[in-house]
Design an enzyme around this catalytic site. Structure first.
Site, short mmCIF file in Angstrom:
data_model
loop_
_atom_site.label_atom_id
_atom_site.label_comp_id
_atom_site.label_asym_id
_atom_site.label_seq_id
_atom_site.Cartn_x
_atom_site.Cartn_y
_atom_site.Cartn_z
N HIS A 22 63.24 32.20 63.71
CA HIS A 22 62.66 32.36 62.37
C HIS A 22 62.19 33.81 62.19
CE1 HIS A 22 59.11 31.46 64.78
NE2 HIS A 22 58.36 31.87 63.80
N ASP A 30 79.92 43.43 52.71
CA ASP A 30 81.24 43.59 52.11
C ASP A 30 82.10 44.50 52.98
OD1 ASP A 30 80.83 46.37 51.30
OD2 ASP A 30 79.74 45.64 49.54
#
Length: 145
Positions: A22, A30
């Site tokens: 966590h 991209d």
């Protein structure tokens, strides 16, 4: 092949998100993003689009509920524009799996690079959408008794 897990998830991607704790961050980058320059833990997902990977990852990973924006995108450089449908598509997917994270935040380009250098991992996609990168902060996985 495993039941209930998207075929887009490679064994390396599954192992990567499984090992995250966590507060760890994952960047879906991209095709133009300098992922290998920003982070040593890079998983290749050439040919895949970021919205499709979000659909594959979010059923398996809880996003952090203790921060304002557990999903962040890069804000456009001054004088440049981003396609608003990128944010809309991400928010639509997020709302299905993490309603508390349905709004995507933005951070400045070089701040995004800095966060990427501190992220747990980068998944490099084949997505050529301008400003298509998204950073996800993992939350605490609920324990069922």
């Amino acid at each position: 092949m495993l039941v209930g897990i998207s075929p887009l998830m490679s064994p390396e991607m599954l192992a990567t998100i499984y090992r995250m704790g966590h507060g760890d961050e994952l960047v879906l980058a991209d095709a133009h993003f300098p992922g290998h320059s920003c982070n040593v833990n890079v998983v290749r997902a050439d040919g895949l689009m970021i919205p499709d990977l979000l659909e594959a990852i979010l059923p398996l990973m809880v996003l952090d509920s203790y921060v304002d924006y557990p999903a962040l995108i890069m804000e456009p450089v001054p004088g440049d524009t981003a396609d608003p449908s990128v944010r809309e598509n991400y928010e639509m997917v997020l709302s299905r799996y993490s309603p508390h994270a349905a709004r995507v935040g933005e951070i400045e380009r070089f701040s995004f690079y800095e966060r990427t250098s501190e992220a747990y991992a980068v998944i490099m996609t084949g997505d050529t959408t301008k400003y298509g990168n998204i950073l996800l902060k993992k939350g605490v996985t609920p324990v069922e008794h």
